[in-house]
Design an enzyme around this catalytic site. Sequence first.
Site, PDB file in Angstrom:
ATOM      1  N   GLY A 130       0.826  -1.204   0.000  1.00  0.00           N
ATOM      2  CA  GLY A 130       0.000   0.000   0.000  1.00  0.00           C
ATOM      3  C   GLY A 130       0.857   1.248   0.000  1.00  0.00           C
ATOM      4  O   GLY A 130       2.041   1.206  -0.320  1.00  0.00           O
ATOM      5  N   ASN A 131       0.242   2.363   0.367  1.00  0.00           N
ATOM      6  CA  ASN A 131       0.992   3.614   0.465  1.00  0.00           C
ATOM      7  C   ASN A 131       0.396   4.468   1.578  1.00  0.00           C
ATOM      8  O   ASN A 131      -0.562   4.061   2.245  1.00  0.00           O
ATOM      9  CB  ASN A 131       1.008   4.358  -0.876  1.00  0.00           C
ATOM     10  CG  ASN A 131      -0.388   4.640  -1.395  1.00  0.00           C
ATOM     11  OD1 ASN A 131      -1.177   5.336  -0.751  1.00  0.00           O
ATOM     12  ND2 ASN A 131      -0.711   4.098  -2.568  1.00  0.00           N
ATOM     13  N   TYR A 132       0.955   5.665   1.768  1.00  0.00           N
ATOM     14  CA  TYR A 132       0.593   6.489   2.915  1.00  0.00           C
ATOM     15  C   TYR A 132      -0.587   7.435   2.663  1.00  0.00           C
ATOM     16  O   TYR A 132      -0.885   8.294   3.493  1.00  0.00           O
ATOM     17  CB  TYR A 132       1.795   7.330   3.346  1.00  0.00           C
ATOM     18  CG  TYR A 132       2.959   6.529   3.874  1.00  0.00           C
ATOM     19  CD1 TYR A 132       2.822   5.753   5.024  1.00  0.00           C
ATOM     20  CD2 TYR A 132       4.193   6.550   3.223  1.00  0.00           C
ATOM     21  CE1 TYR A 132       3.891   5.008   5.518  1.00  0.00           C
ATOM     22  CE2 TYR A 132       5.273   5.825   3.709  1.00  0.00           C
ATOM     23  CZ  TYR A 132       5.111   5.058   4.858  1.00  0.00           C
ATOM     24  OH  TYR A 132       6.166   4.338   5.336  1.00  0.00           O
TER      25      TYR A 132
END
Length: 406
Positions: free
Chosen positions: A218-220
């Site tokens: 995923g990412n932030y």
Amino acid sequence: MLKGKKIVLGITGSIAAYKSCLIIREFVKQGAEVQVVITPAGKEFITPITLSALTHKPVISEFFSQRDGTWNSHVDLGLWADAMVIAPATAATIGKMANGVADNMLITTYLSMKAPVFIAPAMDLDMFAHPSTQRNLKTLESYGNHIIQPQSGFLASGLEGKGRMEEPSAIVNYVKKFFEEKGDNNNSIHRDLSLKGKRVMITAGPTYEKIDPVRFIGNYSSGKMGFALAEECRKRGADVTLISGPVSLSCSPEINRIDVESCEDMYQAANENFSDSDITILCAAVADFKPETTADKKIKREKDDLVLRLQPTHDIAASLGKKKRESQIMVGFALETNDEEANAKKKLKRKNLDFIVLNSTRNPGTTFRSNDNQIEIISDKDVKKFGKKPKQEVAKDIINELTSYI
């Protein structure tokens, strides 16, 4: 304020009926005139005497008054009211409203109502999640009713925190906001409705690409920018569909929110809604790669290393850009770490966008997990640079640019 507004408050047989007293007090405090209509089951939870003392009006429950046989006209109530609020609304009442079962005074009043109707469901989660309840709520929404319920964070079922009645103050604020944005408040006469009648689709937040049942790539992304854009479009009169990855944010109930998890989910939802959209804003931080295979059980730590083979995900912007009609407007986002403008301009052409919003990770205190952002808006014509601002203000800048394309 709600000064001078006439509100019919419908109360049904729910344990949350006691909260109706707080709703009445807040409406009266805001200057509204309140008439209570209660179901027979509702009187098992709260007495009409209490409600009458708060509204300074006799509570209506039966078709005929028990004192003198006077007929209580549901038709007159439907013409008198500026709004009808049903809080709490049980599954039984919701079912009757959706299917026109006019067996009590509250339902006949609802069926005769000429004013906007606001419904605050109140029941346990299993009842709320049942397909029949969900079908009835969708039916009521399709009739133009406003469903008020607590907004929650992401959950696979999409029902986390739902079922319980929204807090009284939030219900009153929702109704107040409705009238303000409609232009019934003197401060809102000059409201910007530049997107009225437009259908806007917005993607927001990250995507999660599963490695195994407990891990993901995923990412932030927090989704804050996309949600700010959705709210700004809603305020300007648009019919907004928000396709959101897994984030812990809420949005206005008027926004059609679709919760997704993976790029595949977002790709499917975006393609399903794209053809009906006049404007598309692709703000989501979609994962570029996903695991080639997903383990069906948790991967154990048995070796000193783990090799994951990744494959590309769908390029949602590019796929929609190929289907874009001349009448449609499409806006993209580019988050870059280097050669920002050059990379953004390449995306602008490759994905058939009308303009692209550029963010850079080199601007401290912006982009992911921040409340602020600093952007450039790049089109074939020019590059417009903006200072660092809260994301709500950035959303206004972006939508101001968008309206120049309409």
